[in-house]
Design a protein around this motif. Structure first.
Motif, PDB file in Angstrom:
ATOM      1  N   ARG A  25       0.820  -1.209   0.000  1.00  0.00           N
ATOM      2  CA  ARG A  25       0.000   0.000   0.000  1.00  0.00           C
ATOM      3  C   ARG A  25       0.854   1.258   0.000  1.00  0.00           C
ATOM      4  O   ARG A  25       0.396   2.317  -0.436  1.00  0.00           O
ATOM      5  CB  ARG A  25      -0.959  -0.014   1.189  1.00  0.00           C
ATOM      6  CG  ARG A  25      -0.297   0.082   2.531  1.00  0.00           C
ATOM      7  CD  ARG A  25      -1.242  -0.328   3.659  1.00  0.00           C
ATOM      8  NE  ARG A  25      -2.491   0.402   3.612  1.00  0.00           N
ATOM      9  CZ  ARG A  25      -3.587   0.044   4.281  1.00  0.00           C
ATOM     10  NH1 ARG A  25      -3.564  -1.049   5.029  1.00  0.00           N
ATOM     11  NH2 ARG A  25      -4.676   0.761   4.216  1.00  0.00           N
ATOM     12  N   THR A  26       2.099   1.174   0.485  1.00  0.00           N
ATOM     13  CA  THR A  26       2.979   2.349   0.502  1.00  0.00           C
ATOM     14  C   THR A  26       3.765   2.497  -0.795  1.00  0.00           C
ATOM     15  O   THR A  26       3.919   3.607  -1.310  1.00  0.00           O
ATOM     16  CB  THR A  26       3.958   2.259   1.690  1.00  0.00           C
ATOM     17  OG1 THR A  26       4.657   0.996   1.632  1.00  0.00           O
ATOM     18  CG2 THR A  26       3.202   2.345   3.007  1.00  0.00           C
ATOM     19  N   ARG A  61      -4.783   8.633  10.220  1.00  0.00           N
ATOM     20  CA  ARG A  61      -3.746   7.902  10.948  1.00  0.00           C
ATOM     21  C   ARG A  61      -2.695   8.831  11.544  1.00  0.00           C
ATOM     22  O   ARG A  61      -1.905   8.397  12.379  1.00  0.00           O
ATOM     23  CB  ARG A  61      -3.083   6.883  10.029  1.00  0.00           C
ATOM     24  CG  ARG A  61      -2.334   7.459   8.852  1.00  0.00           C
ATOM     25  CD  ARG A  61      -1.719   6.332   8.055  1.00  0.00           C
ATOM     26  NE  ARG A  61      -0.909   6.822   6.955  1.00  0.00           N
ATOM     27  CZ  ARG A  61      -0.183   6.059   6.152  1.00  0.00           C
ATOM     28  NH1 ARG A  61      -0.177   4.749   6.354  1.00  0.00           N
ATOM     29  NH2 ARG A  61       0.530   6.566   5.179  1.00  0.00           N
ATOM     30  N   PRO A  68      -7.711  -1.743   7.774  1.00  0.00           N
ATOM     31  CA  PRO A  68      -6.764  -1.479   8.866  1.00  0.00           C
ATOM     32  C   PRO A  68      -6.029  -2.748   9.283  1.00  0.00           C
ATOM     33  O   PRO A  68      -6.377  -3.861   8.875  1.00  0.00           O
ATOM     34  CB  PRO A  68      -7.688  -0.988   9.992  1.00  0.00           C
ATOM     35  CG  PRO A  68      -8.976  -1.701   9.731  1.00  0.00           C
ATOM     36  CD  PRO A  68      -9.104  -1.804   8.239  1.00  0.00           C
ATOM     37  N   SER A  69      -5.024  -2.565  10.122  1.00  0.00           N
ATOM     38  CA  SER A  69      -4.272  -3.695  10.638  1.00  0.00           C
ATOM     39  C   SER A  69      -5.029  -4.325  11.808  1.00  0.00           C
ATOM     40  O   SER A  69      -5.973  -3.739  12.348  1.00  0.00           O
ATOM     41  CB  SER A  69      -2.884  -3.233  11.096  1.00  0.00           C
ATOM     42  OG  SER A  69      -2.119  -4.333  11.541  1.00  0.00           O
ATOM     43  N   SER A 122      -2.868  -5.794   5.158  1.00  0.00           N
ATOM     44  CA  SER A 122      -3.229  -4.949   6.302  1.00  0.00           C
ATOM     45  C   SER A 122      -2.077  -4.756   7.274  1.00  0.00           C
ATOM     46  O   SER A 122      -2.227  -4.037   8.272  1.00  0.00           O
ATOM     47  CB  SER A 122      -4.407  -5.582   7.051  1.00  0.00           C
ATOM     48  OG  SER A 122      -4.062  -6.875   7.516  1.00  0.00           O
ATOM     49  N   THR A 159       0.044   1.605   9.551  1.00  0.00           N
ATOM     50  CA  THR A 159      -1.391   1.488   9.304  1.00  0.00           C
ATOM     51  C   THR A 159      -2.139   1.532  10.629  1.00  0.00           C
ATOM     52  O   THR A 159      -1.622   1.083  11.661  1.00  0.00           O
ATOM     53  CB  THR A 159      -1.692   0.162   8.582  1.00  0.00           C
ATOM     54  OG1 THR A 159      -0.874   0.057   7.432  1.00  0.00           O
ATOM     55  CG2 THR A 159      -3.148   0.083   8.181  1.00  0.00           C
TER      56      THR A 159
END
Length: 484
Positions: free
Chosen positions: A222-223, A261, A287-288, A308, A338
């Protein structure tokens, strides 16, 4: 307030209606077996007509030839010599031309191989239409009439003192399987809607999980790949909301705003059943969470954990609790991390009373956002308390969910709460304060019940079941018992 993602099922329902209308207007064609049978029937009919026509022509020609032969055979010796035939050639030719042959019959018309929608397809489409109708009615009820929330949506009382509840009240379940609930199960069973809902739930959630795994395929993250992750997360939300809709959750009402976040890394909520986990997973954009290491062996779960950035712990290890706390502390102070989803009760409550919040999520002493979940109900409380508390096990719960006309869920994101200096030094007090705040918002009691009490209740329930089974066996007539 509803997020844009909350309207995705409404768009999907509109698409389903359009597809249904096109399906009913579009001609359908039979399978290859049906087509071969139709052509064989056409061929057999044409062959029969041709054979009948051939026999008729043969009979008429034979009759004319017989008359001509009798005209030529004047002496009746069954022979025609040259003298008898002399001068009669033109007459014979005229006789042949005068044969009255029947006209060729019209070939059978090739039947229209197009068929209408079969009765099985009609039933499935009617089931779809019933579900879509329920979906539309529930959304119209919310969008047009805007009924009040069952939970509190006013200003938050940060010093709320909800009523204290006993452990027995925390283990109580208030909506057993009544005649009305059994009737609904029977209705959804005989109409087949129950089976359609089960199929849709499995399909939609499976596709949603596949999209989650797709977001990390080929080492993506995701990053490092934000655009790719946004596309995949959109697919996750679409099929996730459709999966919830197949369970009867047609409209998830949301109040408040999820914090970014940068404001907080910890999302703390009350736990009732498995649905709020899915709902917050969609509302908070994957989310994580904290998971056991054994879950990594489940199909597609590893990709879910990677997407996640889940905190994976080994509960069998002696240092698992310490490592979990260290992971939470590290996550809560990492600006790039996250958001972490935590349910500090450690088990599911009955909505009437909250279980004691464990202190693990509050030991870092950092700001948290409290997320309040509530399922408005009258005949069916969808809390996962288990049969030991007079409630529902997992499959009982799912069956009752699938057998409801509509299930409702309300979610409220409270403003970010920053702990006091005393609470930063005392995580137990911090956890108790957050428990009281959520309990006051969802109008529930606050108790000191824990997962250990639930385990004890389960042991007592299992012991009673064994004793009852033994008593029943003891009172069974000897003639009915099986001999060893």
């Amino acid at each position: 307030m509803r997020t844009i993602s909350s309207y995705l099922p409404l768009v999907a329902a509109t698409v389903v209606l359009i597809l249904v209308a096109q399906e009913l207007q579009t001609p359908h064609y039979p399978s290859s077996e049906m087509l071969r049978a139709t052509l064989k029937e056409y061929s057999d009919e044409g062959k029969a007509q041709f054979e009948a026509y051939s026999k008729l022509v043969e009979a008429r020609i034979g009759h004319s030839l017989q008359r001509m032969f009798e005209d030529l055979d004047k002496n009746g010796d069954d022979c025609i010599d040259r003298t008898e035939f002399q001068g009669k050639a033109l007459n014979a030719l005229a006789t042949m031309r005068g044969i009255d042959l029947p006209s060729l019959p019209a070939l059978p018309t090739l039947p229209d191989v197009r068929t209408s929608v079969g009765w099985v397809q009609w039933i499935v489409w009617l089931q779809f239409l019933c579900l879509v109708a329920l979906f539309i009615v529930e959304n119209i009820r919310v969008l047009v009439f805007d009924p009040p929330f069952a939970i509190s949506t006013g200003p938050v009382d940060w010093n709320a003192k909800p009523p204290r509840a006993t452990i027995q009240e925390a283990l109580h379940y208030d909506t057993p399987l009544t005649f009305y609930e059994k009737f609904k199960q029977f209705l959804f069973l005989v109409t087949g809607i129950l089976f359609l809902r089960i199929a849709l739930t499995v399909v939609f959630f499976t596709i949603g999980i596949l999209f989650v795994n797709l977001s990390v395929v080929g080492g993506r993250s995701r990053t490092a790949n934000p655009t790719w992750f946004k596309l995949c997360s959109f697919g996750v939300r679409v099929f996730g909301y459709l999966g919830l809709a197949s369970l009867g959750f047609y409209c998830i009402r949301v109040a408040g705003q999820r914090a970014s976040r940068t404001e907080t890394k910890l999302l703390v909520g009350n736990h009732i059943c498995m649905i709020e986990v899915v709902a917050l997973f969609l509302l908070a954009n994957i989310p994580s969470f904290v998971s056991r290491v054994e879950n990594l062996s489940l199909p597609l779960f590893r990709g879910l954990a990677e997407a996640s950035d889940a905190v994976v712990v080994d509960r069998d290890a002696a240092s698992s609790r310490t490592k979990t706390l260290e992971a939470i502390k590290k996550r809560s102070t990492d600006p790039q991390a996250t958001q972490l989803l935590i349910f500090p009760e450690g088990t599911c409550s009955n909505q009437l009373t909250l279980f004691q919040f464990k202190k693990g999520a509050f030991e870092p002493g950092v700001p948290v956002q409290l997320v309040c979940f509530h399922y408005p109900y009258k005949h069916f409380n969808p809390s996962w308390t288990g049969r030991a508390c007079g409630g529902n096990d997992a499959w009982d719960l799912l069956l009752r969910m699938w057998s409801q006309f509509v299930n409702r869920l309300e979610v409220r994101f409270l403003p970010v709460y920053t702990p006091t200096v005393e609470e930063c030094q005392d995580p137990i007090a911090f956890a108790k304060h957050c428990q009281d705040i959520i309990a006051s918002v969802v109008h529930a009691g606050s108790s000191d019940a824990s997962f250990a009490n639930y385990v004890e209740a389960s042991k007592r329930f299992n012991k009673r079941s064994v004793v009852n089974a033994a008593d029943s066996n003891e009172h069974t007539p000897r003639s009915n018992k099986k001999e060893n």
